[in-house]
Scaffold this motif. Structure first.
Motif, PDB file in Angstrom:
ATOM      1  N   TYR A  72    -139.162  67.111  65.754  1.00  0.00           N
ATOM      2  CA  TYR A  72    -138.601  66.785  67.072  1.00  0.00           C
ATOM      3  C   TYR A  72    -139.753  66.535  68.026  1.00  0.00           C
ATOM      4  CZ  TYR A  72    -136.536  67.237  71.682  1.00  0.00           C
ATOM      5  OH  TYR A  72    -136.173  67.004  72.987  1.00  0.00           O
ATOM      6  N   ALA A  73    -139.580  65.571  68.928  1.00  0.00           N
ATOM      7  CA  ALA A  73    -140.623  65.266  69.913  1.00  0.00           C
ATOM      8  C   ALA A  73    -139.998  64.979  71.267  1.00  0.00           C
ATOM      9  CB  ALA A  73    -141.452  64.063  69.454  1.00  0.00           C
ATOM     10  N   ASN A  74    -140.705  65.376  72.310  1.00  0.00           N
ATOM     11  CA  ASN A  74    -140.335  65.014  73.679  1.00  0.00           C
ATOM     12  C   ASN A  74    -141.629  64.912  74.498  1.00  0.00           C
ATOM     13  OD1 ASN A  74    -141.110  67.638  74.375  1.00  0.00           O
ATOM     14  ND2 ASN A  74    -139.025  68.380  74.712  1.00  0.00           N
ATOM     15  N   ALA A  75    -141.508  64.902  75.801  1.00  0.00           N
ATOM     16  CA  ALA A  75    -142.694  64.739  76.650  1.00  0.00           C
ATOM     17  C   ALA A  75    -143.681  65.890  76.507  1.00  0.00           C
ATOM     18  CB  ALA A  75    -142.264  64.603  78.113  1.00  0.00           C
ATOM     19  N   SER A  98    -144.597  67.589  70.088  1.00  0.00           N
ATOM     20  CA  SER A  98    -143.718  67.544  68.924  1.00  0.00           C
ATOM     21  C   SER A  98    -143.899  68.797  68.093  1.00  0.00           C
ATOM     22  CB  SER A  98    -144.009  66.303  68.064  1.00  0.00           C
ATOM     23  OG  SER A  98    -145.301  66.389  67.483  1.00  0.00           O
ATOM     24  N   ARG A 120    -139.461  72.697  80.145  1.00  0.00           N
ATOM     25  CA  ARG A 120    -140.907  72.472  80.088  1.00  0.00           C
ATOM     26  C   ARG A 120    -141.496  73.107  78.838  1.00  0.00           C
ATOM     27  NH1 ARG A 120    -144.288  73.950  85.249  1.00  0.00           N
ATOM     28  NH2 ARG A 120    -145.818  72.864  83.925  1.00  0.00           N
ATOM     29  N   SER A 175    -138.749  73.771  75.943  1.00  0.00           N
ATOM     30  CA  SER A 175    -138.060  72.483  75.831  1.00  0.00           C
ATOM     31  C   SER A 175    -138.096  71.955  74.400  1.00  0.00           C
ATOM     32  CB  SER A 175    -138.685  71.454  76.784  1.00  0.00           C
ATOM     33  OG  SER A 175    -139.950  71.012  76.324  1.00  0.00           O
ATOM     34  N   LEU A 176    -139.185  72.230  73.669  1.00  0.00           N
ATOM     35  CA  LEU A 176    -139.276  71.796  72.282  1.00  0.00           C
ATOM     36  C   LEU A 176    -138.323  72.578  71.383  1.00  0.00           C
ATOM     37  CD1 LEU A 176    -143.155  71.473  72.126  1.00  0.00           C
ATOM     38  CD2 LEU A 176    -141.540  69.589  71.848  1.00  0.00           C
ATOM     39  N   GLY A 186    -134.916  71.515  72.146  1.00  0.00           N
ATOM     40  CA  GLY A 186    -134.721  70.179  71.616  1.00  0.00           C
ATOM     41  C   GLY A 186    -134.445  70.180  70.123  1.00  0.00           C
ATOM     42  N   ARG A 244    -130.815  71.366  69.704  1.00  0.00           N
ATOM     43  CA  ARG A 244    -129.830  70.338  70.028  1.00  0.00           C
ATOM     44  C   ARG A 244    -129.834  69.204  69.015  1.00  0.00           C
ATOM     45  NH1 ARG A 244    -131.614  70.880  76.285  1.00  0.00           N
ATOM     46  NH2 ARG A 244    -129.955  72.299  76.996  1.00  0.00           N
ATOM     47  N   GLN A 245    -130.999  68.898  68.465  1.00  0.00           N
ATOM     48  CA  GLN A 245    -131.069  67.834  67.457  1.00  0.00           C
ATOM     49  C   GLN A 245    -130.284  68.227  66.207  1.00  0.00           C
ATOM     50  OE1 GLN A 245    -134.660  65.332  66.855  1.00  0.00           O
ATOM     51  NE2 GLN A 245    -134.882  66.455  64.925  1.00  0.00           N
TER      52      GLN A 245
END
Length: 389
Positions: free
Chosen positions: A113-116, A119, A195, A199-200, A203, A206-207
């Protein structure tokens, strides 16, 4: 030097990038030894360059770590630090076999999973009884120096989840984020919703909910040591996502905000108390050995106090002993309706290890009550819907 002076000096050293000196100073204070006069000349390390990743603390091994750098002097060797503290074995362990990780006919797949914020990779256990029906999901956060495979083998969570038909995900901390692969539970940027590492982790959760048939009312999170402290952060920041949390040998959310306060909280169970919550507690189960010399068992008490907040609960104490193993005290807090919403298992004579775990993984104590089975039992007693009612 007085303790307050030592803390101020350690904070100054931390801000100037001298994490090794700050750690040593605090450890001497916690052992009751006399600290050197701050006026005594010492070899100074240069401050961190702008934009550089800050050094990070190993919550499980209580050792300072730094990103490798090219310099005339070699960088701090994290493996040597862990060995000095008697906690380096996980770095040299033979990886567990798949037979110790996954039951027959079940699967253990990879994901990312990756976001701002970056990952993270993860492993996902899919039980053999899953055929597309909505089932619970448990997120498991490993401790320092561990991996998803090691943590799965040590806790045997996949085997208990196979019995109960649950998905289990194991996010993997990156060595680039923390050289000892600790979750950075003590940094303010990693204690906030939306943040950093929270957040990771959210994330990833949720994924998996999106990509599989997960009952969104029955999503849970647990961890060991640094992973347990990160799980506490997730319970505080994403209480709408997780129906219950499990904290084994960990610390409360907000127990620390930097290296000096992290070491103090770990060794003495101190730190500022979080503001009590106005809402109902997030159901929480805590395990902690009363001879844990890495994370003081007072931290377990603090987690329960923070969880209760302003709520009114009744406590009932149960005492028992594992045949041939540890005695324990189990305190159950119930709400006005008589539902158990908090459990605190104090394991007498146990150290910094997963209670009832398998020697196939690191940091386990097979002589304790079965934390994995009890944790999953507690989780399945709770749902987000029940909390709303």
């Amino acid at each position: 030097m007085l303790n307050q002076d030592i803390i101020r000096e350690a904070t100054r050293l931390t801000r100037s990038g001298q994490l090794v000196e700050a750690t040593a100073l605090l450890q001497r204070m916690l052992r009751g030894e006399k600290a050197p006069d701050p006026a005594t000349p010492t070899t100074r390390r240069p401050a961190l360059a702008a934009g550089r990743e800050p050094p990070t603390i190993d919550a499980q091994a209580n050792a300072e770590t730094k990103r490798p750098r090219r310099a005339a002097q070699p960088a701090v060797d994290i493996a040597k630090n862990l060995d000095r503290l008697g906690l380096g074995g996980a770095l040299r362990r033979v990886p567990p076999s798949m037979a110790d990780i996954v039951p027959d006919c079940a699967r253990f797949v990879e994901g990312v999973y990756a976001n701002a914020a970056g990952s993270r990779a993860y492993r996902l256990f899919i039980p053999s009884g899953y055929h597309g029906q909505p089932i619970p999901l448990v997120i498991m956060l490993h401790g320092c120096t561990q991996s998803p495979e090691d943590f799965a083998a040590g806790t045997r969570m996949n085997f208990i989840a196979e019995e109960q038909t649950c998905l289990v995900a194991y996010p993997a901390q990156r060595a680039e984020a923390n050289q000892a692969k600790c979750w950075n539970w003590f940094r303010p940027a990693d204690q906030q919703r939306g943040r950093g590492e929270p957040s990771l982790i959210a994330g990833i959760t949720r994924q998996i909910v999106r990509d599989h048939s997960v009952d969104p009312e029955r999503v849970y999170i647990a961890g060991l040591s640094a992973g347990a402290a990160a799980a506490a952060v997730m319970g505080s920041t994403y209480g709408d996502l997780y129906a219950a949390i499990g904290i084994h040998s960990g610390l409360a959310c907000g127990a620390a905000s930097d290296l000096p306060s992290a070491l103090m909280a770990m060794k003495q169970g101190g730190g500022p108390e979080a503001a009590p919550s106005d809402g109902p507690p997030v159901p929480t189960i805590v395990f902690h050995g009363d001879r844990d010399t890495t994370v003081h068992s007072k931290n377990g008490d603090r987690i329960i106090r923070q969880s209760i907040g302003r709520s009114r609960t009744k406590a009932k104490v149960h005492r028992g002993r594992v045949p041939g193993g540890h005695a324990y005290t189990r305190t159950v807090h119930t709400d006005a309706a008589g539902h158990g919403i908090l459990e605190h298992w104090e394991i007498h004579g146990a150290g910094h290890a997963w209670s009832g775990g398998s020697p196939a993984g690191s940091y386990t104590d097979p002589d304790g009550p079965d934390a994995t089975r009890e944790m999953l039992r507690f989780f399945l007693e709770h749902s987000l819907q029940r909390r709303r009612n």
